[in-house]
Design an enzyme around this catalytic site. Sequence first.
Site, short mmCIF file in Angstrom:
data_model
loop_
_atom_site.label_atom_id
_atom_site.label_comp_id
_atom_site.label_asym_id
_atom_site.label_seq_id
_atom_site.Cartn_x
_atom_site.Cartn_y
_atom_site.Cartn_z
NE ARG A 122 38.87 34.34 45.29
CZ ARG A 122 38.44 33.30 44.92
NH1 ARG A 122 37.02 32.95 44.56
NH2 ARG A 122 39.17 32.09 45.00
CB CYS A 179 32.19 38.58 42.98
SG CYS A 179 31.73 37.18 41.67
CD GLU A 265 35.19 38.57 45.30
OE1 GLU A 265 34.60 37.46 45.68
OE2 GLU A 265 36.05 38.15 44.10
C1 LIG Z 1 34.42 40.36 34.52
C2 LIG Z 1 35.11 40.21 35.82
C3 LIG Z 1 35.35 38.85 36.14
C4 LIG Z 1 35.93 38.52 37.27
N1 LIG Z 1 36.12 37.28 37.71
C5 LIG Z 1 36.75 36.88 38.75
C6 LIG Z 1 36.74 35.54 39.22
O1 LIG Z 1 36.55 34.41 38.56
N2 LIG Z 1 37.68 35.27 40.23
C7 LIG Z 1 38.22 36.22 40.87
O2 LIG Z 1 38.98 35.77 42.13
N3 LIG Z 1 38.12 37.28 40.63
C8 LIG Z 1 37.50 37.74 39.40
N4 LIG Z 1 37.23 39.30 39.27
C9 LIG Z 1 37.87 40.07 40.00
C10 LIG Z 1 39.39 40.48 39.76
O3 LIG Z 1 39.65 40.15 38.32
C11 LIG Z 1 40.32 39.75 40.62
O4 LIG Z 1 40.12 40.14 41.90
C12 LIG Z 1 41.81 40.24 40.33
O5 LIG Z 1 42.60 39.55 41.40
C13 LIG Z 1 41.95 41.66 40.58
O6 LIG Z 1 43.51 41.78 40.19
P1 LIG Z 1 43.90 43.42 39.86
O7 LIG Z 1 45.11 43.39 39.21
O8 LIG Z 1 42.99 43.92 38.65
O9 LIG Z 1 43.83 44.17 41.07
P2 LIG Z 1 43.18 45.51 41.47
O10 LIG Z 1 41.66 45.44 41.32
O11 LIG Z 1 43.92 46.75 40.72
O12 LIG Z 1 43.45 45.45 42.93
C14 LIG Z 1 42.84 44.79 43.95
C15 LIG Z 1 43.73 44.70 45.27
O13 LIG Z 1 44.74 44.30 45.14
C16 LIG Z 1 45.80 45.31 45.59
N5 LIG Z 1 46.98 45.11 44.77
C17 LIG Z 1 47.23 44.98 43.49
N6 LIG Z 1 48.43 45.04 42.85
C18 LIG Z 1 49.17 44.78 43.97
C19 LIG Z 1 50.61 44.91 44.24
N7 LIG Z 1 51.39 44.41 43.32
N8 LIG Z 1 50.95 44.71 45.74
C20 LIG Z 1 50.17 44.91 46.59
N9 LIG Z 1 48.51 45.20 46.44
C21 LIG Z 1 48.20 44.92 45.24
C22 LIG Z 1 45.18 46.65 45.31
O14 LIG Z 1 45.50 47.74 46.08
C23 LIG Z 1 43.83 46.38 45.70
O15 LIG Z 1 43.53 46.46 47.20
C24 LIG Z 1 36.65 39.53 38.09
C25 LIG Z 1 36.43 40.92 37.63
C26 LIG Z 1 36.07 41.09 36.47
C27 LIG Z 1 35.90 42.74 35.96
#
Ligand SMILES: Cc1cc2nc3c(=O)[nH]c(=O)nc-3n(C[C@H](O)[C@H](O)[C@H](O)COP(=O)(O)OP(=O)(O)OC[C@H]3O[C@@H](n4cnc5c(N)ncnc54)[C@H](O)[C@@H]3O)c2cc1C
Length: 273
Positions: A122, A179, A265
Site C-alpha cells: 500500500r 480500509c 491506511e
Molecule cells: C469501498 C472502497 C473499497 C476499497 N478497496 C480497496 C482495495 O481493495 N485495495 C486498495 O488498495 N484500496 C482500496 N480502497 C482505497 C482506495 O480505493 C485506494 O487507496 C485508491 O488507490 C485511492 O485512489 P484515489 O485516486 O481515490 O486517491 P485519493 O484518495 O484521492 O488520494 C490518495 C493519496 O494519493 C495522493 N494522490 C492521488 N493522486 C495523485 C497524483 N496524481 N499524484 C500524486 N499523488 C496523488 C493523494 O494526495 C493522497 O495522498 C478502497 C476504498 C473504498 C472507498
Amino acid sequence: LILGDGANLLVADAGVGNLVVSLAQGEFTRTDFAAGQLADGRVGVFVGAGAKLPQVITSAHRAGLTGLELLGGIPASMGGALVMNAGGAFGELGTFVHAVHALTRGGRAVTIARDEITFSYRRTDLGPRAAGGLIVTGVTLALTRAPSPEAVERARAKLIEVMGYKKDSQPMAAASAGCAFKNPTLDRAVAGVGEAGQRVSAGLLIDRAGCKGLTLGCASVSTRHANFITADPSHPRPCAADVIALMRQARQRVQDASGVTLEPEVVIWGERL
Ligand SMILES: Cc1cc2nc3c(=O)[nH]c(=O)nc-3n(C[C@H](O)[C@H](O)[C@H](O)COP(=O)(O)OP(=O)(O)OC[C@H]3O[C@@H](n4cnc5c(N)ncnc54)[C@H](O)[C@@H]3O)c2cc1C
C-alpha cells in the site's frame, strides 16, 4: 495537495488551507492503448493520472489487453492507485507498472522507470522523491495481449469473480475511505491471530478487540468488515471528526487487546490521528 478520486481520503471537517489540485479532466484522463510493444513482450499502455481505474480495466479488455482485472472493485484514479500501490488479495498495481510520468514540485517533467521505484504494501517511495512529493501525471502500464477472444472472456470472468469477492466481504455500497488501517506485520506471535513476521488482517484484530458495530456519532465500525469505518450520509453534521475519533478508539482497543499498533491506511488531510 493532489486529489485523486478521494477514495482513500478523509478530510477534516474544517477543510484544508492548501491549494487542492484535481487531475480529473482533459489530457490527464487520456488513455492510449497503442503505446507500443515492450521488451518483455507485453504491451505498453499510457494512462493519464486522472483516468479512473475501473474504467481503464474494462477499456483494456475491449482493446484485448488483460491483467488489470485482478484490481477489480477498487475505486481509484490511476494517480491515486499508483501512489497507494492499490491492490488486495489478487494482486497489486505495482506489478503492471512500466514507467511513471510525473512533475516535480518545481515544475520539471520526469519519467521514472519501474526498476527505480520501490513498490511495497500500500505504498511506493515516489512521494519523498522531491520536496512535497511528485505529482503523478500518468503511468505506462505493461499489459498482456490476449491470444484469443476466449482469453478476454476469461479475464472478464476473473473481474466478476474479484468484484464478487470484494462485495461479499466488504461494505462496498456504504460511505467509507476503504480500509482504515494497514494490515500489520506482527513483531511477535499473537494467539489466534498469527506468528511473528506474519502480515495479518487489521480487520481481524479490530474484530477481536470487540469493535465491530461500535458507533460514534455518524461513524460506525462496519459489521461486515471491521477495518472499514462507514459514515452515515444522512447524519445532520459533518462526520470526519467522528470517523477519526472512532479510529483512535479502535486503535487503542487493539493495542490493549493484542499489543499491536495499527497504522492508518487512509490518508487524512487537516487532522492527525
Ligand atoms: C469501498 C472502497 C473499497 C476499497 N478497496 C480497496 C482495495 O481493495 N485495495 C486498495 O488498495 N484500496 C482500496 N480502497 C482505497 C482506495 O480505493 C485506494 O487507496 C485508491 O488507490 C485511492 O485512489 P484515489 O485516486 O481515490 O486517491 P485519493 O484518495 O484521492 O488520494 C490518495 C493519496 O494519493 C495522493 N494522490 C492521488 N493522486 C495523485 C497524483 N496524481 N499524484 C500524486 N499523488 C496523488 C493523494 O494526495 C493522497 O495522498 C478502497 C476504498 C473504498 C472507498
